[in-house]
Design an enzyme around this catalytic site. Structure first.
Site, mmCIF file in Angstrom:
data_model
loop_
_atom_site.group_PDB
_atom_site.id
_atom_site.type_symbol
_atom_site.label_atom_id
_atom_site.label_comp_id
_atom_site.label_asym_id
_atom_site.label_seq_id
_atom_site.Cartn_x
_atom_site.Cartn_y
_atom_site.Cartn_z
ATOM 1 N N GLU A 260 52.718 -26.729 25.076
ATOM 2 C CA GLU A 260 52.916 -26.321 23.673
ATOM 3 C C GLU A 260 52.091 -27.289 22.838
ATOM 4 O O GLU A 260 52.502 -28.429 22.635
ATOM 5 C CB GLU A 260 54.406 -26.405 23.300
ATOM 6 N N GLU A 468 58.156 -20.936 25.384
ATOM 7 C CA GLU A 468 59.484 -21.556 25.436
ATOM 8 C C GLU A 468 60.453 -20.683 24.652
ATOM 9 O O GLU A 468 60.073 -20.032 23.678
ATOM 10 C CB GLU A 468 59.441 -22.961 24.826
HETATM 11 P P1 NAP Z 1 50.808 -36.574 20.981
HETATM 12 O O1 NAP Z 1 50.116 -37.775 20.471
HETATM 13 O O2 NAP Z 1 50.049 -35.641 21.840
HETATM 14 O O3 NAP Z 1 52.123 -37.100 21.724
HETATM 15 C C1 NAP Z 1 53.063 -36.235 22.272
HETATM 16 C C2 NAP Z 1 53.793 -36.922 23.402
HETATM 17 O O4 NAP Z 1 52.858 -37.235 24.422
HETATM 18 C C3 NAP Z 1 54.456 -38.229 23.019
HETATM 19 O O5 NAP Z 1 55.661 -38.354 23.728
HETATM 20 C C4 NAP Z 1 53.444 -39.254 23.483
HETATM 21 O O6 NAP Z 1 54.005 -40.505 23.790
HETATM 22 C C5 NAP Z 1 52.969 -38.598 24.759
HETATM 23 N N1 NAP Z 1 51.669 -39.081 25.240
HETATM 24 C C6 NAP Z 1 50.663 -39.654 24.552
HETATM 25 N N2 NAP Z 1 49.651 -39.941 25.387
HETATM 26 C C7 NAP Z 1 50.018 -39.551 26.615
HETATM 27 C C8 NAP Z 1 49.408 -39.573 27.895
HETATM 28 N N3 NAP Z 1 48.175 -40.051 28.098
HETATM 29 N N4 NAP Z 1 50.101 -39.097 28.942
HETATM 30 C C9 NAP Z 1 51.340 -38.601 28.785
HETATM 31 N N5 NAP Z 1 51.965 -38.539 27.602
HETATM 32 C C10 NAP Z 1 51.311 -39.005 26.523
HETATM 33 O O7 NAP Z 1 51.373 -35.672 19.797
HETATM 34 P P2 NAP Z 1 52.245 -36.115 18.558
HETATM 35 O O8 NAP Z 1 51.360 -36.773 17.568
HETATM 36 O O9 NAP Z 1 53.458 -36.836 19.013
HETATM 37 O O10 NAP Z 1 52.761 -34.710 18.016
HETATM 38 C C11 NAP Z 1 52.018 -33.933 17.145
HETATM 39 C C12 NAP Z 1 51.284 -32.826 17.890
HETATM 40 O O11 NAP Z 1 52.217 -32.034 18.620
HETATM 41 C C13 NAP Z 1 50.596 -31.878 16.947
HETATM 42 O O12 NAP Z 1 49.328 -31.553 17.467
HETATM 43 C C14 NAP Z 1 51.498 -30.660 16.949
HETATM 44 O O13 NAP Z 1 50.876 -29.459 16.604
HETATM 45 C C15 NAP Z 1 51.987 -30.660 18.358
HETATM 46 N N6 NAP Z 1 53.245 -29.888 18.474
HETATM 47 C C16 NAP Z 1 53.203 -28.680 19.098
HETATM 48 C C17 NAP Z 1 54.343 -27.909 19.186
HETATM 49 C C18 NAP Z 1 54.329 -26.576 19.862
HETATM 50 O O14 NAP Z 1 55.408 -26.080 20.165
HETATM 51 N N7 NAP Z 1 53.184 -25.980 20.126
HETATM 52 C C19 NAP Z 1 55.543 -28.390 18.648
HETATM 53 C C20 NAP Z 1 55.551 -29.631 18.015
HETATM 54 C C21 NAP Z 1 54.381 -30.378 17.935
HETATM 55 P P3 NAP Z 1 53.933 -41.714 22.731
HETATM 56 O O15 NAP Z 1 54.766 -41.306 21.597
HETATM 57 O O16 NAP Z 1 54.503 -42.850 23.472
HETATM 58 O O17 NAP Z 1 52.490 -41.880 22.363
#
Ligand code: NAP
Length: 487
Positions: A260, A468
């Site tokens: 997602e 989901e």
């Molecule tokens: P993110 O930076 O991609 O982080 C998401 C999760 O991934 C966090 O738990 C992060 O941990 C973890 N993570 C980071 N680097 C990783 C790696 N190399 N390996 C494994 N896990 C890793 O995203 P975000 O800034 O938290 O969230 C915003 C994004 O989520 C936006 O792009 C939004 O559109 C998207 N989103 C999508 C949906 C959907 O249903 N499509 C819903 C909500 C949000 P840490 O926090 O420890 O860095």
């Protein structure tokens, strides 16, 4: 507001500071400060899991797997329902906790908790309706029997923008399917996940069925779990960039992936739209979570005949919003998650202005403590500006004028994303015609809110893989097994 007088029970950050929930045990630790984004102050510290901790969580999930798989669906269902009831009973405390660590307005946090809890009720119901199939081969040689089995140990990774709902949207179907899980919530908002895990214990979730860990090394920890052949599923919600990295990593052990990812939702307003309804929809689609939502309207395309009235009325509505800490009940627009998020929004807005946009309200970060960016409206935005192609993830509404259906469909599809889209028109034929042309997983027609546990949530193109929620969500955590039967 005096914070101390408001927090009690599960809303108290100190209650969740122990961290790491593995095999039904709470492991003390520290290393990850969790901040209140409206002040920058540290609320609590949680534990920082190592690769060894993560592999212990896989051990715990493995030990619990046979028992959970063998637990009758009705019993799994009852446990999920008890968890639903506990989340509902503690919803106000949990909403306050979400507002504290994420910053979102209390009204949004309450909405999130209701939505989050509902995934457990929905999947408590779906647990007892796992489908199977029986067919005859066309040749008549044998019978085809298809069963669905739990896919196995599942790693669930969630973002900070919906600390409760993104976790329950994965845990609910996984547990209903009979899988054991390891949840890794975002480092900015882990307290809600730990609070929900405590309530899961109270609901009777057996030790090891749900494990929760936080880490400052998400890449190393996740890669180690994906390399372990016992892990069979990765369900990730987050940015498209990290999603791509994880897909490549999961390919090494051919782990099943549900993704997602990011969005860049177009919001189309046609001349014949009910202007008040379009404005109400715009405020929800843009300002829920202060714009920090994957489904947030990122580009407003407004037809020439209604454009000026829409710009003026949206500007008035956005300018009237009350900004403040999320946990202040008066607040309608809380802080952004980090100072880095504010910087990114500021850069996108500044570049849009350089490219010819006019700011009608907002437009610069707020000075003082906390990570605040004001509700902002831009008109005359260039379709080539970075703001048209990147997720804003903030309270900024860029408005573009269009003339024809063909033109707006082309513009709507002009990004790598395809998660959500919105159309406002009183002509249902037009809504369906234009809707068919838009590359998206979800489409709101005269409605600014899409999410519902009973509906399939997900995107096309680089917004993700799989769905989901809904009746199909449980199948993301199951494998079909075909029996060729001769008798
Ligand atoms: P993110 O930076 O991609 O982080 C998401 C999760 O991934 C966090 O738990 C992060 O941990 C973890 N993570 C980071 N680097 C990783 C790696 N190399 N390996 C494994 N896990 C890793 O995203 P975000 O800034 O938290 O969230 C915003 C994004 O989520 C936006 O792009 C939004 O559109 C998207 N989103 C999508 C949906 C959907 O249903 N499509 C819903 C909500 C949000 P840490 O926090 O420890 O860095």
């Amino acid at each position: 507001m005096n914070l101390q007088t408001k927090i009690s029970g599960y809303a108290d950050p100190a209650l969740h500071a122990h961290g790491l929930y593995i095999g039904g045990r709470w492991n003390k630790g520290s290393g990850i400060p969790v901040r209140d984004p409206s002040t920058g102050h540290v609320l609590a510290e949680v534990a920082d899991a190592s690769v060894d901790d993560a592999l212990r969580a896989v051990d715990a999930a493995e030990a619990a797997a046979p028992g959970w798989k063998a637990t009758p669906p009705r019993q799994r269902s009852e446990i999920l329902r008890r968890w639903f009831r506990l989340l509902s009973a503690h919803a106000e405390e949990l909403a306050t906790l979400i507002s504290l660590e994420n910053g979102k307005a209390l009204a949004d946090a309450r909405g999130e908790m209701a939505y989050a809890a509902e995934f457990f009720r929905w999947y408590a119901e779906e647990a007892t309706r796992i489908p199977g199939e029986y067919r005859h081969t066309p040749s008549g040689s044998h019978s085809i029997l298809v069963d669905h089995e739990p896919i196995g140990i599942s790693v669930l990774i969630t973002p900070w923008n919906f600390p409760a709902a993104m976790a329950t949207r994965k845990i609910g179907p996984a547990l209903a399917a009979g899988c054991t899980v390891i949840l890794k919530p975002a480092s900015e908002t882990p307290l809600t996940a730990y609070a929900m895990a405590r309530l899961g214990e109270e609901a009777g979730v057996p030790a090891g069925v749900v494990n929760v860990l936080t880490t400052t090394n998400p890449g190393g920890v996740t890669n180690a779990m994906l390399a372990d052949p016992r892990v069979r599923k990765l369900s990730f919600t987050g940015s498209t960039g990290i999603g791509r990295v994880l897909l490549a990593e999961a390919a090494k052990t051919v782990v099943s992936c549900s993704m997602e990812l990011g969005g860049n939702a177009p919001f189309l307003v046609f001349d014949d739209a009910d202007l008040d309804a379009a404005l109400d929809g715009a405020m929800v689609a843009k300002m829920r979570n202060a714009g920090e939502a994957c489904t947030a309207a990122n580009r407003f395309y407004v037809q020439a005949g209604i454009h000026d009235a829409f710009v003026q009325r949206l500007t008035e509505r956005m300018a009237a919003l009350k900004i403040g800490p999320g946990y202040d009940p008066e607040t309608q627009c809380g802080p952004m998650i980090t100072s880095k998020a504010v910087q990114k929004i500021d850069q996108l807005v500044s570049a849009a202005v350089k490219d010819g946009a006019r700011v009608t309200t907002g437009g610069t970060p707020l000075a003082g403590s906390g990570y605040f960016y004001p509700p902002t409206v831009l008109e005359g935005v260039s379709v080539d500006s970075a703001i048209a192609h990147e997720e804003i993830f903030g309270p900024v509404a860029p408005i573009y004028r269009f003339e024809t259906e063909e033109e707006v469909i082309r513009l709507a599809n002009s990004t790598e994303y395809g998660l959500a889209a919105y159309i406002f028109t009183q002509d249902l034929k037009r809504a369906m015609r234009v809707g068919k042309g838009i590359e998206t997983g979800m489409l709101g027609i005269n409605r600014g809110l899409l999410s519902d546990p009973a509906a399939p949530f997900g995107g096309v193109k680089q917004s993700g893989l799989g769905r989901e929620g809904g009746v199909t969500g449980i199948l993301e955590f199951m494998e079909a097994k075909y029996y060729a039967v001769e008798f």
